[in-house]
Design an enzyme around this catalytic site. Sequence first.
Site, PDB file in Angstrom:
ATOM      1  N   ARG A   1     136.285 -10.439  49.441  1.00 33.21           N
ATOM      2  CA  ARG A   1     136.724  -9.957  50.753  1.00 33.21           C
ATOM      3  C   ARG A   1     138.188 -10.295  50.984  1.00 33.21           C
ATOM      4  O   ARG A   1     138.625 -10.525  52.106  1.00 33.21           O
ATOM      5  CB  ARG A   1     135.856 -10.547  51.871  1.00 33.21           C
ATOM      6  CG  ARG A   1     134.397 -10.159  51.743  1.00 33.21           C
ATOM      7  CD  ARG A   1     133.663 -10.131  53.070  1.00 33.21           C
ATOM      8  NE  ARG A   1     132.268  -9.782  52.836  1.00 33.21           N
ATOM      9  CZ  ARG A   1     131.273 -10.675  52.830  1.00 33.21           C
ATOM     10  NH1 ARG A   1     131.517 -11.953  53.083  1.00 33.21           N
ATOM     11  NH2 ARG A   1     130.037 -10.290  52.590  1.00 33.21           N
TER      12      ARG A   1
ATOM     13  N   ARG B   1     117.693  -8.147  57.253  1.00 32.19           N
ATOM     14  CA  ARG B   1     118.713  -9.173  57.458  1.00 32.19           C
ATOM     15  C   ARG B   1     120.100  -8.539  57.557  1.00 32.19           C
ATOM     16  O   ARG B   1     120.350  -7.470  57.004  1.00 32.19           O
ATOM     17  CB  ARG B   1     118.693 -10.217  56.341  1.00 32.19           C
ATOM     18  CG  ARG B   1     118.871  -9.647  54.938  1.00 32.19           C
ATOM     19  CD  ARG B   1     118.139 -10.542  53.934  1.00 32.19           C
ATOM     20  NE  ARG B   1     118.443 -10.220  52.554  1.00 32.19           N
ATOM     21  CZ  ARG B   1     117.855  -9.234  51.864  1.00 32.19           C
ATOM     22  NH1 ARG B   1     116.971  -8.444  52.450  1.00 32.19           N
ATOM     23  NH2 ARG B   1     118.159  -9.039  50.590  1.00 32.19           N
TER      24      ARG B   1
ATOM     25  N   CYS C   1     139.848 -18.823  55.744  1.00 32.35           N
ATOM     26  CA  CYS C   1     139.179 -19.790  54.861  1.00 32.35           C
ATOM     27  C   CYS C   1     140.093 -20.974  54.642  1.00 32.35           C
ATOM     28  O   CYS C   1     141.305 -20.857  54.770  1.00 32.35           O
ATOM     29  CB  CYS C   1     138.869 -19.149  53.511  1.00 32.35           C
ATOM     30  SG  CYS C   1     137.537 -17.956  53.609  1.00 32.35           S
TER      31      CYS C   1
ATOM     32  N   ASP D   1     126.192  -6.816  42.516  1.00 37.76           N
ATOM     33  CA  ASP D   1     126.101  -6.244  43.858  1.00 37.76           C
ATOM     34  C   ASP D   1     126.595  -4.808  43.810  1.00 37.76           C
ATOM     35  O   ASP D   1     127.678  -4.544  43.305  1.00 37.76           O
ATOM     36  CB  ASP D   1     126.945  -7.073  44.835  1.00 37.76           C
ATOM     37  CG  ASP D   1     126.334  -7.090  46.223  1.00 37.76           C
ATOM     38  OD1 ASP D   1     125.417  -6.290  46.482  1.00 37.76           O
ATOM     39  OD2 ASP D   1     126.775  -7.912  47.049  1.00 37.76           O
TER      40      ASP D   1
ATOM     41  N   LYS E   1     121.743  -5.808  45.694  1.00 40.71           N
ATOM     42  CA  LYS E   1     121.938  -6.686  44.538  1.00 40.71           C
ATOM     43  C   LYS E   1     120.924  -6.337  43.445  1.00 40.71           C
ATOM     44  O   LYS E   1     119.724  -6.336  43.700  1.00 40.71           O
ATOM     45  CB  LYS E   1     121.795  -8.129  44.973  1.00 40.71           C
ATOM     46  CG  LYS E   1     122.867  -8.544  45.953  1.00 40.71           C
ATOM     47  CD  LYS E   1     122.645  -9.961  46.448  1.00 40.71           C
ATOM     48  CE  LYS E   1     123.678 -10.358  47.484  1.00 40.71           C
ATOM     49  NZ  LYS E   1     123.553  -9.606  48.757  1.00 40.71           N
TER      50      LYS E   1
ATOM     51  N   ARG F   1     123.022  -4.007  55.785  1.00 36.14           N
ATOM     52  CA  ARG F   1     122.724  -3.211  54.588  1.00 36.14           C
ATOM     53  C   ARG F   1     121.253  -3.226  54.234  1.00 36.14           C
ATOM     54  O   ARG F   1     120.758  -2.366  53.542  1.00 36.14           O
ATOM     55  CB  ARG F   1     123.492  -3.781  53.395  1.00 36.14           C
ATOM     56  CG  ARG F   1     124.829  -3.152  53.135  1.00 36.14           C
ATOM     57  CD  ARG F   1     125.572  -3.959  52.087  1.00 36.14           C
ATOM     58  NE  ARG F   1     125.201  -3.596  50.734  1.00 36.14           N
ATOM     59  CZ  ARG F   1     125.431  -4.377  49.670  1.00 36.14           C
ATOM     60  NH1 ARG F   1     125.982  -5.557  49.824  1.00 36.14           N
ATOM     61  NH2 ARG F   1     125.093  -3.985  48.478  1.00 36.14           N
ATOM     62  N   TYR F   2     120.583  -4.295  54.589  1.00 31.42           N
ATOM     63  CA  TYR F   2     119.159  -4.431  54.286  1.00 31.42           C
ATOM     64  C   TYR F   2     118.406  -4.410  55.603  1.00 31.42           C
ATOM     65  O   TYR F   2     118.907  -4.923  56.598  1.00 31.42           O
ATOM     66  CB  TYR F   2     118.889  -5.756  53.566  1.00 31.42           C
ATOM     67  CG  TYR F   2     119.707  -5.966  52.323  1.00 31.42           C
ATOM     68  CD1 TYR F   2     119.417  -5.257  51.165  1.00 31.42           C
ATOM     69  CD2 TYR F   2     120.757  -6.869  52.299  1.00 31.42           C
ATOM     70  CE1 TYR F   2     120.160  -5.447  50.016  1.00 31.42           C
ATOM     71  CE2 TYR F   2     121.511  -7.066  51.150  1.00 31.42           C
ATOM     72  CZ  TYR F   2     121.209  -6.360  50.016  1.00 31.42           C
ATOM     73  OH  TYR F   2     121.947  -6.551  48.878  1.00 31.42           O
TER      74      TYR F   2
ATOM     75  N   CYS G   1     140.312 -18.174  47.794  1.00 32.24           N
ATOM     76  CA  CYS G   1     139.924 -18.054  46.390  1.00 32.24           C
ATOM     77  C   CYS G   1     140.514 -16.761  45.858  1.00 32.24           C
ATOM     78  O   CYS G   1     140.301 -15.699  46.448  1.00 32.24           O
ATOM     79  CB  CYS G   1     138.406 -18.014  46.247  1.00 32.24           C
ATOM     80  SG  CYS G   1     137.569 -19.260  47.227  1.00 32.24           S
TER      81      CYS G   1
ATOM     82  N   CYS H   1     138.187 -13.750  45.472  1.00 30.48           N
ATOM     83  CA  CYS H   1     137.362 -13.394  46.633  1.00 30.48           C
ATOM     84  C   CYS H   1     137.101 -11.892  46.723  1.00 30.48           C
ATOM     85  O   CYS H   1     138.011 -11.087  46.563  1.00 30.48           O
ATOM     86  CB  CYS H   1     138.079 -13.846  47.898  1.00 30.48           C
ATOM     87  SG  CYS H   1     137.174 -13.413  49.403  1.00 30.48           S
TER      88      CYS H   1
ATOM     89  N   ASP I   1     132.638  -8.588  41.511  1.00 33.85           N
ATOM     90  CA  ASP I   1     132.749  -7.200  41.978  1.00 33.85           C
ATOM     91  C   ASP I   1     134.088  -6.570  41.563  1.00 33.85           C
ATOM     92  O   ASP I   1     135.074  -7.281  41.412  1.00 33.85           O
ATOM     93  CB  ASP I   1     132.669  -7.151  43.516  1.00 33.85           C
ATOM     94  CG  ASP I   1     131.296  -7.535  44.034  1.00 33.85           C
ATOM     95  OD1 ASP I   1     130.311  -7.217  43.350  1.00 33.85           O
ATOM     96  OD2 ASP I   1     131.229  -8.153  45.113  1.00 33.85           O
TER      97      ASP I   1
HETATM   98  C1  LIG Z   1     124.065 -10.438  49.901  1.00 34.22           C
HETATM   99  C2  LIG Z   1     123.912  -9.903  51.210  1.00 34.22           C
HETATM  100  C3  LIG Z   1     122.861 -10.322  52.050  1.00 34.22           C
HETATM  101  C4  LIG Z   1     121.891 -11.401  51.646  1.00 34.22           C
HETATM  102  O1  LIG Z   1     121.081 -11.032  50.575  1.00 34.22           O
HETATM  103  P1  LIG Z   1     120.065 -12.100  49.965  1.00 34.22           P
HETATM  104  O2  LIG Z   1     119.580 -11.421  48.738  1.00 34.22           O
HETATM  105  O3  LIG Z   1     119.011 -12.326  50.990  1.00 34.22           O
HETATM  106  O4  LIG Z   1     120.819 -13.340  49.700  1.00 34.22           O
HETATM  107  C5  LIG Z   1     122.755  -9.743  53.276  1.00 34.22           C
HETATM  108  N1  LIG Z   1     123.596  -8.793  53.697  1.00 34.22           N
HETATM  109  C6  LIG Z   1     124.609  -8.361  52.905  1.00 34.22           C
HETATM  110  C7  LIG Z   1     125.508  -7.306  53.430  1.00 34.22           C
HETATM  111  C8  LIG Z   1     124.804  -8.915  51.650  1.00 34.22           C
HETATM  112  O5  LIG Z   1     125.822  -8.499  50.897  1.00 34.22           O
HETATM  113  S1  SF4 Z   2     135.316 -16.503  48.229  1.00 33.25           S
HETATM  114 FE1  SF4 Z   2     136.558 -15.542  49.870  1.00 33.25          FE
HETATM  115  S2  SF4 Z   2     135.349 -15.780  51.731  1.00 33.25           S
HETATM  116 FE2  SF4 Z   2     134.528 -17.200  50.208  1.00 33.25          FE
HETATM  117  S3  SF4 Z   2     135.623 -19.139  50.574  1.00 33.25           S
HETATM  118 FE3  SF4 Z   2     136.743 -18.056  48.995  1.00 33.25          FE
HETATM  119  S4  SF4 Z   2     138.318 -16.918  50.101  1.00 33.25           S
HETATM  120 FE4  SF4 Z   2     136.768 -17.503  51.597  1.00 33.25          FE
END
Ligand SMILES: *Cc1c(COP(=O)(O)O)cnc(C)c1O
Ligand code: SF4
Length: 351
Positions: free
Chosen positions: A121, A103, A112, A317, A324, A99-100, A116, A119, A280
Amino acid sequence: MTDWCDWKWQFRNRIRSLEKLALALERPVASLAPCRPVIRSYPLAITPYYLSLLDPADEKDPLRRQCFPDPRELSFSLGGMTDPLGEERTMAVPGLIHRYPDRCLAIVTGDCAVYCRHCNRKRMWREKKPGGVRERLQAMVDHVARTPSIREVIVSGGDPLLIPERMLDWFLGALQAVPHVEVLRIGSRAPVTLPMRITPELCAMLKRHRPLWFNTQFNHVREITPESAAACERLLTAGIPVSNQSVLLKGVNDDYETMRDLLYGLERISVRPYYLFQCDPVRGTDHFRAEIWTGMEIMEKLWRTISGLCLPRYVLDCPGDRGKIPLQPFSLLPERRDGNIHSFEKSPQMD
Ligand SMILES: *Cc1c(COP(=O)(O)O)cnc(C)c1O
Ligand code: SF4
């Protein structure tokens, strides 16, 4: 007691069924019937260690709230989305979110130690990934290798510490061998939910892949225990900085005192508060979402009262390349329209 300290034993003996949960609660399993459809959509997993930290009889327990299934997970009153950040759309190759520009984030497993309930995801828990893990990871390495703008790779999940250690070692090494990759980062909640996973052997392996940063997720001060503190200490001793990404969760940490105690606790164990995430709009997490203004008020009071080393960045986010967005308490600025705040003799707070 030796079993208790063995992460594989902890993992094997997780609570995965309502029958086992009922035993832990000392309640008839019939009383948990409303949770049956919940865990069909969103599976249940709690390590004996994490269970030992909470009061199973107290519905308001902030740790219990994070891991016990709740029928509210199936009410989508706010029209929650399964993937609000559009992660699936931004996958360069399966499991790699880019996305960025500089990175990317590699989802190496959906598994996991503890699931959680908040979560973002949680859509992934039941997914079976096609093909072998090794092939998927290789495709990610190939994408990183042909994308020179990527200088940092975040290895996450799920929990990346749950794939075989030798495979993780290989993956980190392969990423590092890419000339333009400068830094690696691990995102894992294992220090909090399965601290015995942070073994000396794991730390020795991770140490070989420095510069490597480690981000975890403590959400409440009661998660800071001798075990979790020792897990962080082992990472720190290996030269791996540990940072924390909390989620602002209603009924868990959405008040000033609770958040302050968590942040003070993190500072005591040398874990740097990094982000505080606004929860989120993920389907099945409505009951956890605090108002942004609640978060802003908490942050504002924290800015005024606690050490700068304890302050996370409160962020929202957003989908796509907006990423973010910082949520900053602006009311700390004196009200003055000409922009010259330094001309103030007395700040309004002093009145
Ligand atoms: C949050 C996130 C990152 C890392 O972002 P930082 O601001 O560097 O912590 C990288 N990729 C994705 C897809 C993210 O959601
Ligand atoms: S927040 Fe989601 S991905 Fe992170 S430890 Fe908990 S269940 Fe796993």
